[in-house]
Design a protein around this motif. Structure first.
Motif, short mmCIF file in Angstrom:
data_model
loop_
_atom_site.label_atom_id
_atom_site.label_comp_id
_atom_site.label_asym_id
_atom_site.label_seq_id
_atom_site.Cartn_x
_atom_site.Cartn_y
_atom_site.Cartn_z
N THR A 16 8.15 -4.80 -10.38
CA THR A 16 8.58 -4.43 -9.03
C THR A 16 8.39 -2.92 -8.79
O THR A 16 8.06 -2.50 -7.69
N THR A 17 8.57 -2.13 -9.85
CA THR A 17 8.37 -0.68 -9.70
C THR A 17 6.91 -0.38 -9.36
O THR A 17 6.61 0.39 -8.43
N SER A 20 6.10 -1.51 -5.79
CA SER A 20 6.69 -0.63 -4.79
C SER A 20 5.93 0.70 -4.74
O SER A 20 5.63 1.21 -3.65
N ASP A 21 5.62 1.26 -5.92
CA ASP A 21 4.91 2.55 -5.96
C ASP A 21 3.56 2.46 -5.25
O ASP A 21 3.14 3.38 -4.56
N GLY A 24 4.44 -0.08 -1.46
CA GLY A 24 5.57 0.27 -0.60
C GLY A 24 5.95 -0.89 0.31
O GLY A 24 6.08 -2.03 -0.15
N GLY A 25 6.09 -0.61 1.59
CA GLY A 25 6.52 -1.63 2.54
C GLY A 25 5.44 -2.65 2.91
O GLY A 25 5.70 -3.58 3.68
N GLU A 28 6.34 -7.67 0.53
CA GLU A 28 7.77 -8.03 0.59
C GLU A 28 8.14 -8.58 -0.79
O GLU A 28 7.74 -9.71 -1.13
N LYS A 66 14.20 0.66 -3.75
CA LYS A 66 12.76 0.90 -3.77
C LYS A 66 12.14 0.37 -2.49
O LYS A 66 12.49 -0.74 -2.06
N PRO A 67 11.19 1.13 -1.91
CA PRO A 67 10.53 0.62 -0.70
C PRO A 67 9.89 -0.74 -0.95
O PRO A 67 9.21 -0.94 -1.97
N GLY A 68 10.15 -1.67 -0.07
CA GLY A 68 9.52 -2.99 -0.16
C GLY A 68 10.22 -3.97 -1.09
O GLY A 68 9.85 -5.13 -1.16
N VAL A 69 11.25 -3.50 -1.83
CA VAL A 69 11.90 -4.37 -2.82
C VAL A 69 13.34 -4.68 -2.39
O VAL A 69 14.10 -3.77 -2.06
#
Ligand code: FAD
Length: 378
Positions: A16-17, A20-21, A24-25, A28, A66-69
């Protein structure tokens, strides 16, 4: 794209990191775990031997921003790998891509007498409870014993035997105690002869009895003896056990397992179900069950998902390599790097125990916590 990641352990957090990195968004991601927080396997030993306290090693999932998570704390009750849908205590979740990273569950009650007459140090509650048990121990015969294979982090029982030695020495109890390590393996770390040699030398120096190719079948709590698979019996005063491992029940019931674990393509981590991957301890990918391997596998799945989002093929294949840190107690920490490739003998390097190794192991932990949870950890 909806990515559903089941399990926020080593594999799930790394995956997930990275998503997200990179995305990002734009993606989903829902990350599901029933736990309140993450605990490194090696932190269990740190708490058990009084090197730190429980509160310092639990990394709460509520810190995961985190963005998107989206993190959801709930128990997964059913997995449908064909529909890529899971049922949880918080309702159903559907996915375009499903990643199973649910680890291996532990079953101390599968070994007769272990719960009544011994202790296990592989679960978080088991290891944390041992802190007081060890503090109250007045010396005697300590057995570190393995009850089944496969088991996580094959070096951990050897590390535990070395740490028991230091612990009893510091308390002035070593002269009146014996330490035996009962292992189902022919060497402490079979894929690394150099690491095995170094561990056996450390055992010899410290008077730790090494018993290879031995499996503990049961304990007799009344007589305080360990009953071995070959019919022998070994008396003990304190039994520290590695309990039986199995894939989480929800995974077994999903129909994804063959011979107890999820088979995956060893290069891509794809299961036989389209759009479904599995990483880490829950698989039978051919590497040992350890966090560093789960992390490496998660990185391959992340790369594949990221490439897929851009309409490209995955740029990487899993190389089966991992770097493990081995606790030698007062001698510091050694490092082993081993690569497992299908059809080839494992190969690797070994760096003996040193203070530098201790610092690198600490850095390994702090960098993960910074990347996964966005906070400092010392
Ligand atoms: C004493 C000890 C020392 C160790 N030392 C090391 C070490 O030094 N280096 C190393 O690399 N590895 C080490 N390990 C091994 C390491 O901890 C595991 O191999 C690693 O955590 C596996 O990662 P994973 O992502 O596959 O699964 P896990 O990290 O186990 O994560 C699985 C997650 O799934 C969740 N889950 C399971 N079932 C459900 C469900 N039904 N619903 C919701 N959530 C669920 C669990 O709560 C868990 O958080 C050690 C292990 C032990 C016991």
């Amino acid at each position: 794209m909806r990515v559903l990641v089941l399990g926020a352990g080593f594999g799930g957090l790394e995956l997930t990191t990275q998503l997200s990195d990179e995305l990002g968004g734009d993606v989903e991601v829902v990350l599901i775990d029933k736990g309140e927080g993450f605990v490194f396997g090696f932190s269990k030993l740190d708490v058990m031997f009084g090197r730190t306290v429980a509160d310092a090693v639990v990394h709460p999932y509520r810190d995961l921003v985190k963005p998107g998570v989206r993190f959801v704390q709930t128990t997964i009750r059913a997995i449908d790998p064909v529909a890529r849908r899971v049922e949880t205590d918080d309702g159903a979740f559907d996915a375009d891509i499903l990643v199973v990273a649910l680890g291996a569950d532990l079953d101390p009650s599968a070994t007769p007498g272990l719960v009544e007459g011994g202790h296990e140090f592989y679960t978080v509650p088991g290891a944390f409870a041992l802190r007081d048990v060890l503090a109250d121990f007045g010396g005697g015969h300590v057995i570190v014993g393995v009850t089944s294979t496969p088991f996580k982090c094959p070096p951990a029982p050897s590390e535990t035997a070395l740490l028991v030695h230091d612990y009893l020495t510091e308390r002035g109890l070593r002269a009146d105690s014996e330490i035996s390590l009962l292992m189902p393996l022919p060497a402490p770390i079979p894929p690394s002869p150099q690491a095995s040699e170094a561990i056996l030398a450390a055992f010899a120096e410290r008077g730790i009895r090494w018993c290879p190719n031995v499996l503990v079948r049961a304990l007799d709590p009344e007589r305080k003896v360990a009953l071995l698979a070959d019919g022998d019996e070994v008396p003990y005063d304190l039994f520290l056990g590695v309990p039986k491992h199995h894939a989480p029940e929800v995974v077994q019931q999903s129909g994804m397992c063959v011979d107890g674990w999820i088979p995956v393509d060893p290069l891509t981590l794809q299961t036989s179900y389209p759009g479904v991957y599995a990483v880490g301890d829950v698989t039978s990918v051919g590497t040992p069950k350890a966090g560093v391997f789960a992390e490496g596998q998660a990185a391959v799945v992340a790369a594949s998902i990221i490439a897929g989002q851009a309409g490209a093929a995955s740029p990487v294949e899993y190389d089966g390599s991992g770097k493990c840190y081995l606790e030698f107690g007062s001698d510091g920490v050694a490092r082993v790097e081993v690569t497992f490739m299908p059809g080839r003998a494992p190969s690797g390097t070994f760096e003996p125990a040193s203070a530098e190794g201790t610092a690198l192991k600490a850095e390994f932990g702090t960098t993960r916590i910074r990347r996964w949870f966005g906070r400092d950890w010392s």
